[in-house]
Design a protein around this motif. Structure first.
Motif, PDB file in Angstrom:
ATOM      1  N   GLN A 106       0.829  -1.215   0.000  1.00 27.31           N
ATOM      2  CA  GLN A 106       0.000   0.000   0.000  1.00 27.31           C
ATOM      3  C   GLN A 106       0.863   1.265   0.000  1.00 27.31           C
ATOM      4  OE1 GLN A 106      -2.390  -0.623   3.480  1.00 27.31           O
ATOM      5  NE2 GLN A 106      -3.804  -2.048   2.473  1.00 27.31           N
ATOM      6  N   VAL A 107       1.927   1.241   0.775  1.00 32.32           N
ATOM      7  CA  VAL A 107       2.748   2.448   0.941  1.00 32.32           C
ATOM      8  C   VAL A 107       3.759   2.619  -0.192  1.00 32.32           C
ATOM      9  CG1 VAL A 107       4.427   3.580   2.463  1.00 32.32           C
ATOM     10  CG2 VAL A 107       2.451   2.388   3.445  1.00 32.32           C
ATOM     11  N   HIS A 108       4.295   1.509  -0.690  1.00 32.83           N
ATOM     12  CA  HIS A 108       5.397   1.583  -1.656  1.00 32.83           C
ATOM     13  C   HIS A 108       5.025   0.996  -3.020  1.00 32.83           C
ATOM     14  CE1 HIS A 108       8.030   2.859   1.589  1.00 32.83           C
ATOM     15  NE2 HIS A 108       7.616   1.823   2.308  1.00 32.83           N
ATOM     16  N   GLY A 109       3.737   0.927  -3.303  1.00 34.92           N
ATOM     17  CA  GLY A 109       3.279   0.303  -4.538  1.00 34.92           C
ATOM     18  C   GLY A 109       3.806   0.937  -5.800  1.00 34.92           C
ATOM     19  N   GLY A 185      17.169   1.419   0.631  1.00 36.86           N
ATOM     20  CA  GLY A 185      16.156   2.394   0.985  1.00 36.86           C
ATOM     21  C   GLY A 185      14.874   1.798   1.515  1.00 36.86           C
ATOM     22  N   ALA A 186      14.842   0.486   1.742  1.00 39.29           N
ATOM     23  CA  ALA A 186      13.631  -0.141   2.283  1.00 39.29           C
ATOM     24  C   ALA A 186      13.373   0.372   3.693  1.00 39.29           C
ATOM     25  CB  ALA A 186      13.795  -1.660   2.303  1.00 39.29           C
ATOM     26  N   CYS A 187      12.095   0.626   3.977  1.00 44.00           N
ATOM     27  CA  CYS A 187      11.723   1.152   5.293  1.00 44.00           C
ATOM     28  C   CYS A 187      11.781   0.056   6.354  1.00 44.00           C
ATOM     29  CB  CYS A 187      10.319   1.756   5.234  1.00 44.00           C
ATOM     30  SG  CYS A 187       9.009   0.525   4.999  1.00 44.00           S
ATOM     31  N   LEU A 193       9.342  -7.208   7.413  1.00 47.86           N
ATOM     32  CA  LEU A 193       8.630  -8.201   6.608  1.00 47.86           C
ATOM     33  C   LEU A 193       9.601  -9.256   6.077  1.00 47.86           C
ATOM     34  CD1 LEU A 193       6.294  -9.357   4.873  1.00 47.86           C
ATOM     35  CD2 LEU A 193       6.810  -7.558   3.188  1.00 47.86           C
ATOM     36  N   TYR A 194      10.715  -8.823   5.519  1.00 44.25           N
ATOM     37  CA  TYR A 194      11.653  -9.771   4.915  1.00 44.25           C
ATOM     38  C   TYR A 194      12.378 -10.595   5.971  1.00 44.25           C
ATOM     39  CZ  TYR A 194      10.986  -7.997   0.168  1.00 44.25           C
ATOM     40  OH  TYR A 194      10.456  -7.680  -1.064  1.00 44.25           O
ATOM     41  N   THR A 195      12.637  -9.996   7.128  1.00 42.66           N
ATOM     42  CA  THR A 195      13.222 -10.777   8.231  1.00 42.66           C
ATOM     43  C   THR A 195      12.260 -11.881   8.649  1.00 42.66           C
ATOM     44  OG1 THR A 195      14.523  -8.908   9.048  1.00 42.66           O
ATOM     45  CG2 THR A 195      14.055 -10.683  10.615  1.00 42.66           C
ATOM     46  N   GLY A 196      10.977 -11.530   8.764  1.00 40.38           N
ATOM     47  CA  GLY A 196       9.971 -12.535   9.111  1.00 40.38           C
ATOM     48  C   GLY A 196       9.815 -13.586   8.035  1.00 40.38           C
ATOM     49  N   LEU A 197       9.903 -13.174   6.773  1.00 39.91           N
ATOM     50  CA  LEU A 197       9.800 -14.137   5.668  1.00 39.91           C
ATOM     51  C   LEU A 197      10.949 -15.135   5.696  1.00 39.91           C
ATOM     52  CD1 LEU A 197       8.719 -12.022   2.554  1.00 39.91           C
ATOM     53  CD2 LEU A 197       7.403 -13.840   3.667  1.00 39.91           C
ATOM     54  N   ARG A 198      12.154 -14.645   5.982  1.00 36.01           N
ATOM     55  CA  ARG A 198      13.304 -15.556   6.032  1.00 36.01           C
ATOM     56  C   ARG A 198      13.140 -16.570   7.162  1.00 36.01           C
ATOM     57  NH1 ARG A 198      16.048 -10.775   4.642  1.00 36.01           N
ATOM     58  NH2 ARG A 198      16.575 -10.336   6.819  1.00 36.01           N
ATOM     59  N   THR A 199      12.620 -16.110   8.307  1.00 32.20           N
ATOM     60  CA  THR A 199      12.382 -17.028   9.422  1.00 32.20           C
ATOM     61  C   THR A 199      11.308 -18.048   9.057  1.00 32.20           C
ATOM     62  OG1 THR A 199      13.012 -15.350  11.040  1.00 32.20           O
ATOM     63  CG2 THR A 199      11.664 -17.171  11.837  1.00 32.20           C
ATOM     64  N   PHE A 200      10.219 -17.574   8.444  1.00 31.98           N
ATOM     65  CA  PHE A 200       9.139 -18.473   8.032  1.00 31.98           C
ATOM     66  C   PHE A 200       9.645 -19.506   7.032  1.00 31.98           C
ATOM     67  CE2 PHE A 200       5.848 -19.234   4.699  1.00 31.98           C
ATOM     68  CZ  PHE A 200       5.042 -20.096   5.429  1.00 31.98           C
ATOM     69  N   ARG A 201      10.420 -19.067   6.045  1.00 27.38           N
ATOM     70  CA  ARG A 201      10.969 -19.990   5.049  1.00 27.38           C
ATOM     71  C   ARG A 201      11.819 -21.065   5.720  1.00 27.38           C
ATOM     72  NH1 ARG A 201      15.814 -20.607   2.593  1.00 27.38           N
ATOM     73  NH2 ARG A 201      15.861 -21.395   0.429  1.00 27.38           N
ATOM     74  N   ALA A 202      12.720 -20.650   6.628  1.00 25.61           N
ATOM     75  CA  ALA A 202      13.583 -21.611   7.319  1.00 25.61           C
ATOM     76  C   ALA A 202      12.760 -22.583   8.155  1.00 25.61           C
ATOM     77  CB  ALA A 202      14.591 -20.873   8.203  1.00 25.61           C
TER      78      ALA A 202
END
Length: 225
Positions: A106-109, A185-187, A193-202
């Motif tokens: 929504q914010v960075h679309g 430049g990611a907020c 989000l990506y830290t959580g995704l990496r944990t979920f993937r592992a």
């Protein structure tokens, strides 16, 4: 020990740390655990020699991680571990990941590197994973817990096929997120989000490995190829 003609699943069971090594070399040890190291490396276009060297080092080092303890657990203990460590955790992880993904979109679309469609992909995966876990909890795991695991070949086959689908969904997430690497430049929300995704993937890969290569292998061994 000749590693290259053993399956990834066999090696992952026997050598603590092998799962992380295989992941680093993009070898699918969870859904593709029935492939030999030779076949998996050929398919991925990687050289087996350094992998074999690292496997020998890991084996010589021994199990300092605790990763190998589940190989010797009872089936009931394994089921309890999967329910607490993976099923319960995934049910906490996915709603928050979906919320964060929607916020980022929504914010960075307007950014070309925004992970467009990630929230929908995660929502679909959450539904599929919930259905999968409920089948295990209502059918397969009670069979195993009641001592009927030897009769569970059919349900195990279905669960393995659904694990393959989860693997495809993970690869789709990796493609949407540039390998789950946040852009410059990611907020803070995007990085979270990506830290959580990496944990979920592992966690999901470890979940599938524990079921496919340890628990299910006791009752319906996969054909090695």
């Amino acid at each position: 020990m000749d590693f290259i003609d053993q399956s990834l699943g066999q090696l992952a069971r026997r050598i603590p740390g092998a799962t992380r090594l295989f992941d680093a070399h993009h070898l699918d040890f969870c859904c593709g655990g029935n492939k030999t190291l030779r076949a998996a490396a050929a398919a991925a276009g990687v050289d087996t020699a350094p992998i074999v060297d690292e496997l020998q080092l890991l084996l010589a080092r021994g199990d300092a991680s605790g990763e190998g303890e589940w190989q010797h657990a009872t089936a009931g203990e394994l089921v309890a571990h999967v329910l607490a460590r993976y099923h319960a955790v995934h049910r906490e992880q996915l709603p928050e990941l979906i919320r964060l993904a929607r916020k980022v979109e929504q914010v960075h679309g307007e950014r070309a590197d925004c992970p467009h469609g990630l929230a929908d992909q995660l929502s679909s995966m959450a539904q599929e994973l919930e259905s999968h876990m409920r089948k295990e909890e209502s059918v397969l795991f009670p069979m195993i817990a009641n001592g009927h695991g030897a009769m569970a070949g059919g349900p195990i086959s279905v669960m393995r096929m659904e694990h393959d689908d989860h693997g495809v969904a993970l690869r789709a997430i990796e493609q949407l997120t540039n390998g789950i690497v946040p852009p410059g430049g990611a907020c803070t929300t995007w990085r979270a989000l990506y830290t959580g995704l990496r944990t979920f993937r592992a966690d999901l890969m470890a979940h599938i490995h524990t079921e496919n290569n340890i628990l299910f292998e006791r009752f319906a061994p996969a054909m090695v190829h």
